[in-house]
Structures are given as C-alpha cells and as structure tokens.
Design a protein around this motif. Structure first.
Motif, PDB file in Angstrom:
ATOM      1  N   ARG A 212       0.830  -1.209   0.000  1.00 30.81           N
ATOM      2  CA  ARG A 212       0.000   0.000   0.000  1.00 30.81           C
ATOM      3  C   ARG A 212       0.863   1.259   0.000  1.00 30.81           C
ATOM      4  NH1 ARG A 212      -4.490   0.195   4.477  1.00 30.81           N
ATOM      5  NH2 ARG A 212      -2.669   0.374   5.830  1.00 30.81           N
ATOM      6  N   GLN A 213       1.950   1.263   0.773  1.00 34.15           N
ATOM      7  CA  GLN A 213       2.822   2.434   0.793  1.00 34.15           C
ATOM      8  C   GLN A 213       3.464   2.684  -0.568  1.00 34.15           C
ATOM      9  OE1 GLN A 213       5.198   3.680   4.227  1.00 34.15           O
ATOM     10  NE2 GLN A 213       7.030   3.214   3.013  1.00 34.15           N
ATOM     11  N   ALA A 214       3.711   1.616  -1.327  1.00 32.80           N
ATOM     12  CA  ALA A 214       4.384   1.750  -2.624  1.00 32.80           C
ATOM     13  C   ALA A 214       3.437   2.090  -3.768  1.00 32.80           C
ATOM     14  CB  ALA A 214       5.128   0.457  -2.954  1.00 32.80           C
ATOM     15  N   LEU A 215       2.130   2.142  -3.522  1.00 34.94           N
ATOM     16  CA  LEU A 215       1.182   2.349  -4.619  1.00 34.94           C
ATOM     17  C   LEU A 215       1.422   3.636  -5.407  1.00 34.94           C
ATOM     18  CD1 LEU A 215      -2.227   1.032  -3.205  1.00 34.94           C
ATOM     19  CD2 LEU A 215      -0.670  -0.066  -4.838  1.00 34.94           C
ATOM     20  N   PRO A 216       1.833   4.755  -4.786  1.00 35.41           N
ATOM     21  CA  PRO A 216       2.114   5.939  -5.607  1.00 35.41           C
ATOM     22  C   PRO A 216       3.203   5.709  -6.650  1.00 35.41           C
ATOM     23  CG  PRO A 216       1.857   6.566  -3.304  1.00 35.41           C
ATOM     24  CD  PRO A 216       1.880   5.058  -3.337  1.00 35.41           C
TER      25      PRO A 216
ATOM     26  N   PRO B   3      -7.686  -0.782   7.970  1.00 28.74           N
ATOM     27  CA  PRO B   3      -7.251   0.378   8.747  1.00 28.74           C
ATOM     28  C   PRO B   3      -5.836   0.268   9.305  1.00 28.74           C
ATOM     29  CG  PRO B   3      -8.730  -0.974  10.065  1.00 28.74           C
ATOM     30  CD  PRO B   3      -8.717  -1.567   8.681  1.00 28.74           C
ATOM     31  N   ASP B   4      -5.337  -0.939   9.489  1.00 28.08           N
ATOM     32  CA  ASP B   4      -4.026  -1.113  10.098  1.00 28.08           C
ATOM     33  C   ASP B   4      -2.921  -0.579   9.186  1.00 28.08           C
ATOM     34  OD1 ASP B   4      -4.852  -3.044  12.431  1.00 28.08           O
ATOM     35  OD2 ASP B   4      -5.757  -3.854  10.615  1.00 28.08           O
ATOM     36  N   ARG B   5      -1.852  -0.087   9.805  1.00 26.73           N
ATOM     37  CA  ARG B   5      -0.717   0.390   9.024  1.00 26.73           C
ATOM     38  C   ARG B   5       0.133  -0.777   8.531  1.00 26.73           C
ATOM     39  NH1 ARG B   5       4.618   2.424   9.963  1.00 26.73           N
ATOM     40  NH2 ARG B   5       5.139   4.033   8.418  1.00 26.73           N
ATOM     41  N   ALA B   6       0.336  -1.771   9.379  1.00 28.97           N
ATOM     42  CA  ALA B   6       1.133  -2.949   9.029  1.00 28.97           C
ATOM     43  C   ALA B   6       0.230  -4.173   9.022  1.00 28.97           C
ATOM     44  CB  ALA B   6       2.270  -3.129  10.034  1.00 28.97           C
ATOM     45  N   PHE B   7       0.246  -4.914   7.923  1.00 31.72           N
ATOM     46  CA  PHE B   7      -0.589  -6.115   7.824  1.00 31.72           C
ATOM     47  C   PHE B   7      -0.094  -6.960   6.663  1.00 31.72           C
ATOM     48  CE2 PHE B   7      -2.439  -2.802   5.253  1.00 31.72           C
ATOM     49  CZ  PHE B   7      -2.822  -3.435   4.079  1.00 31.72           C
ATOM     50  N   SER B   8      -0.450  -8.233   6.702  1.00 31.73           N
ATOM     51  CA  SER B   8      -0.055  -9.186   5.668  1.00 31.73           C
ATOM     52  C   SER B   8      -1.074  -9.206   4.534  1.00 31.73           C
ATOM     53  CB  SER B   8       0.069 -10.584   6.283  1.00 31.73           C
ATOM     54  OG  SER B   8       0.179 -11.565   5.276  1.00 31.73           O
ATOM     55  N   LEU B   9      -0.598  -9.525   3.341  1.00 29.49           N
ATOM     56  CA  LEU B   9      -1.521  -9.719   2.226  1.00 29.49           C
ATOM     57  C   LEU B   9      -2.432 -10.920   2.421  1.00 29.49           C
ATOM     58  CD1 LEU B   9       0.690  -8.812  -0.865  1.00 29.49           C
ATOM     59  CD2 LEU B   9      -1.312  -7.585  -0.028  1.00 29.49           C
ATOM     60  N   ASN B  10      -2.140 -11.747   3.403  1.00 33.59           N
ATOM     61  CA  ASN B  10      -3.089 -12.814   3.743  1.00 33.59           C
ATOM     62  C   ASN B  10      -4.470 -12.244   4.057  1.00 33.59           C
ATOM     63  OD1 ASN B  10      -1.911 -15.700   3.979  1.00 33.59           O
ATOM     64  ND2 ASN B  10      -0.292 -14.400   4.809  1.00 33.59           N
ATOM     65  N   ARG B  11      -4.521 -11.024   4.588  1.00 34.36           N
ATOM     66  CA  ARG B  11      -5.818 -10.396   4.870  1.00 34.36           C
ATOM     67  C   ARG B  11      -6.618 -10.232   3.580  1.00 34.36           C
ATOM     68  NH1 ARG B  11      -5.243  -6.751   9.421  1.00 34.36           N
ATOM     69  NH2 ARG B  11      -7.230  -5.763   8.861  1.00 34.36           N
ATOM     70  N   LEU B  12      -5.954  -9.767   2.528  1.00 29.83           N
ATOM     71  CA  LEU B  12      -6.639  -9.607   1.247  1.00 29.83           C
ATOM     72  C   LEU B  12      -7.037 -10.959   0.676  1.00 29.83           C
ATOM     73  CD1 LEU B  12      -5.677  -6.632   1.380  1.00 29.83           C
ATOM     74  CD2 LEU B  12      -5.276  -6.787  -1.089  1.00 29.83           C
ATOM     75  N   TRP B  13      -6.126 -11.932   0.776  1.00 29.02           N
ATOM     76  CA  TRP B  13      -6.441 -13.250   0.235  1.00 29.02           C
ATOM     77  C   TRP B  13      -7.694 -13.834   0.879  1.00 29.02           C
ATOM     78  CZ3 TRP B  13      -0.830 -15.590   0.579  1.00 29.02           C
ATOM     79  CH2 TRP B  13      -0.013 -14.949  -0.359  1.00 29.02           C
ATOM     80  N   ASP B  14      -7.819 -13.694   2.188  1.00 30.11           N
ATOM     81  CA  ASP B  14      -9.005 -14.223   2.873  1.00 30.11           C
ATOM     82  C   ASP B  14     -10.276 -13.520   2.402  1.00 30.11           C
ATOM     83  OD1 ASP B  14      -7.626 -16.132   4.307  1.00 30.11           O
ATOM     84  OD2 ASP B  14      -7.339 -14.848   6.066  1.00 30.11           O
ATOM     85  N   MET B  15     -10.188 -12.213   2.204  1.00 27.32           N
ATOM     86  CA  MET B  15     -11.336 -11.488   1.678  1.00 27.32           C
ATOM     87  C   MET B  15     -11.700 -12.003   0.286  1.00 27.32           C
ATOM     88  SD  MET B  15     -10.085  -7.701   2.929  1.00 27.32           S
ATOM     89  CE  MET B  15     -11.353  -6.786   2.074  1.00 27.32           C
TER      90      MET B  15
END
Length: 221
Positions: A87-91, A175-187
C-alpha cells in the motif's frame, strides 16, 4: 505488462548468520544475488515500473540499485509487512493490478510473471503462483491452499510460490498500518475471486542457509 513490486524489506531471521551483516535479498545463489534474480524475471517479462521496498539494512539495497531505473520504497519505521508495504508503494506503482514477487525464491522453467499476466482474466482479484508440496524444494511446513476449478481455499497440497498478480483496491479498506496480504487473500476467498496457477518448472524456497546448495543444484539441473 503490469508494474512489479519486489518485497525486500524482511528481517531475514531464518537466514542468520548470513543476514547479520547483509539483507537477505543480497545473498548470492550460484554467483548472483537473490534480488538480481528477481529483477531478471521482471525485466524478461517486461514489467514496469519496478519497485523494491527496503527496511533491514536498506542502505545496502539502495546502493546495490543505484544507477538503475528501479524505484525504492523505504520503510524507515516499524516494518509494514507485505500488505502495508504494498500500500505504501502504490504511488510508485500506479493504479490497476500489480505483480508482486518474493526474492527469496529460485525458479526454473517458464517465466512465472509472464505466465501470471497471460492467465489473468476479468473477474479475478488475485492470481497466485503455486507449487505442489511434493515439488516444493526446501519448503518447510504443510501446504497453503487447495486449488479447485481455478479457485483457491485455505489449506491443502499446494504452496504459495511467492509470485502473484493482484488488484490493490481492497487495500483501502484495511485500517491497520502494518498487515499481511493474507488479509486480502481471505477477503478474496470469501468473494470467490482468489485464483491459482501451478508453475510447471522447478522451485526452491531459499529461506535458510541450508537451502542455498539445493537452489544451486536446481539451477544446475
């Protein structure tokens, strides 16, 4: 081709003592650093732009990349993990689907990034490169996913191989600043939009020192 994010911000704790004085992406396998091998895949596939995030001993990676067109996304504070780092690298990466690549992997066979881009279809939110557990050289632990009719569910006989193509719009809702892409995968699993593709070539997880000779044997073979 989509842009490429290479995750190079990890602490490399499993690779100690080799990572006591250098970041894991700069460890050499068969005379070439893991980071350069990952960059080779991106270059050969025609990905652009290419972004590398840095954290642990990041100045060494920045010096290694000096004079290249590779963009750096530094993480000077607490480590952001894969989701926060992306997310930080998206720009730097731009809108739309992106590729991500873990550099601590050695591949043989077809270029996995080219294969992901070719297999990508409308309606997918994520497409992961997979290796069957019985072909996952130096892998420690069980499989990650079951692949059925192109879609993924948790646990099974396939390992996430460290390369993917993914939509990034879901990152905005975490909302979290630090998180794994596993969160997206589960969604995505809940939405039926996480897909998988089996890499037909060789693969080695270069996550600890004893795996380096196995990776070099795979390259020679």
């Amino acid at each position: 081709m989509p842009p490429l994010m290479i995750f190079a911000a990890g602490l490399g704790t499993r690779m100690r003592p080799l990572t006591d004085t250098r970041p894991k992406p700069l460890i050499a396998v068969a005379g070439r650093s893991l980071l350069d091998r990952a960059l080779d895949l991106g270059r050969d596939a025609g990905c652009g732009p290419v972004v590398v995030n840095t954290h642990y001993l990041g100045t060494q990676i920045a010096a290694h990349l000096a004079g290249t067109e590779v963009a750096i996304s530094p993480e000077p504070g607490p480590i952001l993990d894969t989701g926060g780092g992306l997310r930080q690298a998206l720009p730097l990466l731009g809108a739309g689907p992106v590729m991500t690549l873990n550099p601590d992997v050695v591949w043989t066979g077809p270029n996995v990034l080219t294969a992901l881009a070719t297999a990508w279809r409308d309606g997918m939110e994520g497409l992961l490169a997979l290796i069957p557990v019985d072909r996952a050289t130096a892998r420690q632990g069980p499989g990650d996913f079951t692949l059925r009719d192109g879609r993924l569910t948790r646990r099974g006989d396939h390992v996430y191989a460290g390369a993917q193509m993914i939509r990034t719009d879901l990152l905005e809702g975490i909302p979290d600043r630090a998180f794994s892409l596993n969160r997206l995968w589960d969604m995505m699993i809940d939405r039926g939009t996480l897909h998988g593709m089996v890499h037909p070539g060789g693969w080695c997880d270069v996550g600890y020192p004893q795996a380096i000779p196995q990776a070099e044997a795979l390259i020679r073979g």
